[in-house]
Scaffold this active site. Structure first.
Site, mmCIF file in Angstrom:
data_model
loop_
_atom_site.group_PDB
_atom_site.id
_atom_site.type_symbol
_atom_site.label_atom_id
_atom_site.label_comp_id
_atom_site.label_asym_id
_atom_site.label_seq_id
_atom_site.Cartn_x
_atom_site.Cartn_y
_atom_site.Cartn_z
ATOM 1 N N GLU A 271 0.827 -1.211 0.000
ATOM 2 C CA GLU A 271 0.000 0.000 0.000
ATOM 3 C C GLU A 271 0.859 1.258 0.000
ATOM 4 O O GLU A 271 1.512 1.567 0.999
ATOM 5 C CB GLU A 271 -0.910 0.013 1.227
ATOM 6 C CG GLU A 271 -1.803 1.232 1.308
ATOM 7 C CD GLU A 271 -2.722 1.218 2.524
ATOM 8 O OE1 GLU A 271 -3.547 2.143 2.642
ATOM 9 O OE2 GLU A 271 -2.613 0.293 3.347
ATOM 10 N N ASP B 202 -4.947 3.156 -2.079
ATOM 11 C CA ASP B 202 -5.755 3.838 -1.069
ATOM 12 C C ASP B 202 -6.028 5.236 -1.616
ATOM 13 O O ASP B 202 -5.112 6.050 -1.748
ATOM 14 C CB ASP B 202 -4.994 3.904 0.259
ATOM 15 C CG ASP B 202 -5.817 4.528 1.373
ATOM 16 O OD1 ASP B 202 -6.400 5.610 1.149
ATOM 17 O OD2 ASP B 202 -5.849 3.964 2.479
ATOM 18 N N HIS C 84 -8.725 0.891 -1.084
ATOM 19 C CA HIS C 84 -9.263 1.564 0.092
ATOM 20 C C HIS C 84 -9.935 2.861 -0.350
ATOM 21 O O HIS C 84 -9.382 3.603 -1.165
ATOM 22 C CB HIS C 84 -8.145 1.940 1.080
ATOM 23 C CG HIS C 84 -7.742 0.828 1.986
ATOM 24 N ND1 HIS C 84 -6.601 0.876 2.769
ATOM 25 C CD2 HIS C 84 -8.333 -0.359 2.274
ATOM 26 C CE1 HIS C 84 -6.503 -0.230 3.472
ATOM 27 N NE2 HIS C 84 -7.538 -1.001 3.187
ATOM 28 N N HIS D 69 -4.649 8.355 0.097
ATOM 29 C CA HIS D 69 -3.220 8.601 -0.118
ATOM 30 C C HIS D 69 -2.926 8.981 -1.573
ATOM 31 O O HIS D 69 -2.075 9.835 -1.834
ATOM 32 C CB HIS D 69 -2.415 7.364 0.287
ATOM 33 C CG HIS D 69 -2.519 7.011 1.729
ATOM 34 N ND1 HIS D 69 -2.118 7.862 2.732
ATOM 35 C CD2 HIS D 69 -3.000 5.906 2.348
ATOM 36 C CE1 HIS D 69 -2.330 7.288 3.908
ATOM 37 N NE2 HIS D 69 -2.876 6.106 3.704
ATOM 38 N N GLU E 151 -11.371 2.755 4.697
ATOM 39 C CA GLU E 151 -10.363 2.935 5.750
ATOM 40 C C GLU E 151 -10.509 4.390 6.185
ATOM 41 O O GLU E 151 -9.854 5.277 5.649
ATOM 42 C CB GLU E 151 -8.954 2.629 5.257
ATOM 43 C CG GLU E 151 -7.978 2.591 6.436
ATOM 44 C CD GLU E 151 -6.562 2.235 6.024
ATOM 45 O OE1 GLU E 151 -6.002 1.288 6.609
ATOM 46 O OE2 GLU E 151 -6.015 2.918 5.122
ATOM 47 N N ARG F 73 -10.464 12.087 5.139
ATOM 48 C CA ARG F 73 -10.372 10.768 5.790
ATOM 49 C C ARG F 73 -11.687 10.364 6.474
ATOM 50 O O ARG F 73 -11.726 9.426 7.258
ATOM 51 C CB ARG F 73 -9.208 10.725 6.794
ATOM 52 C CG ARG F 73 -8.675 9.307 7.098
ATOM 53 C CD ARG F 73 -8.001 8.681 5.908
ATOM 54 N NE ARG F 73 -7.600 7.296 6.092
ATOM 55 C CZ ARG F 73 -6.419 6.879 6.552
ATOM 56 N NH1 ARG F 73 -5.509 7.759 6.921
ATOM 57 N NH2 ARG F 73 -6.133 5.609 6.638
#
Length: 273
Positions: A154, A187, A213, A190, A248, A219
């Site tokens: 990841e 993700d 993710h 990110h 996530e 977030r």
């Protein structure tokens, strides 16, 4: 593509920073099954302490698959990593990741490698740290062949680690390791920070991407920020991705509202695709 939600197993310390549904595992799985999720991503730290048979029955009862097992708390709570200058800690990190692969194999799931891959430190040359990581990935890749478990590296923002921040960097590691069991995951939180263009990054990683993710740019759960999830999911579909889309996220305003809000935002998009 299917929706899954990250679930912390009982061995993970309950903490507001944990990005998973927390508490009694029976309650967690019953709740997510009732909400209509297709699967879960287990966040665990000591899988040998868990009753896998009980978990299997709860999964079957709620028509839930296990998409992947998250290894992040091996670093978060145990401070283990593949690049630690101390050999005994590197060895422990590899062995505990293998333990998570044993757990994942019970459910036909894969594992991800996030923060446990480690980072560059001033006390040893970067080239040596990199080689420590490559050696670790080769060891767990070989173990993955035995266990029928793939490893998803990841890429994580520089704000959390200085090692493997972009999908391009992670893909180069896959090529150097040279084992088809070692792939990457994306993700989106990110990716949005580290990549120039979310959609180009998804396209460029298509041949290596085995898990996704989802979180909004703050977030929080999808729909609570500024990301265009319709375009993100359309791009994933365009690349041929047909795996799991897993949250996530910070469990805000609380985990029940986050779980409800996620599926309310994403399921209509998936259905329309």
């Amino acid at each position: 593509m299917k929706l899954c939600y990250q679930v912390a197993t009982p061995d993970v310390r309950i903490d507001p920073s944990v990005t998973a549904f927390q508490g009694d595992i029976e309650v967690s799985l019953n709740t997510l099954g009732d909400l209509g999720y297709d699967g879960v991503e287990f966040m665990t730290i000591n899988p040998k302490e868990l009753d896998a048979s009980k978990i299997e029955k709860l999964l079957q009862k709620n028509n839930l698959d296990v998409a992947i097992v998250c290894t992040g708390e091996l670093f978060g709570q145990k401070k283990l990593s593949f690049t630690n200058p101390k050999e005994e800690i590197r060895k422990q990190a590899i062995e505990e990741v293998k333990g998570m692969m044993d757990f994942a194999s019970i459910f036909g799931a894969n594992i991800n490698i996030g923060r446990v891959r480690g980072q560059y430190v001033d006390s040893i040359p970067r080239g040596l740290s990199y080689q420590y990581a490559i050696d670790a990935f080769r060891q767990i890749g070989e173990y993955g062949e035995k266990k029928n478990v793939s490893i998803a590296i990841e890429p994580v923002t520089y704000m959390q680690t200085n090692f493997l921040n972009t999908s391009t960097e992670a893909i180069e590691v896959c090529k150097e390791v040279g084992n088809d069991r070692v792939k990457i995951m994306l993700d989106i939180f990110h990716v949005n920070i580290e990549e120039k263009n979310i959609y180009d990054s998804i396209r460029n990683a298509a041949d290596y991407n085995i898990h996704v993710h989802l979180a909004d740019n703050n977030r929080r759960y999808p729909g609570m920020g500024g990301l265009d999830f319709r375009k993100i999911l359309e791009t994933l579909k365009e690349t041929g991705y047909n795996g799991y889309l897993c949250t996530e996220i910070y469990q805000l305003p609380n985990q029940m509202e986050a779980a409800k809000g996620t599926i309310a935002h994403l399921k209509p998009i998936l259905e329309s695709l």
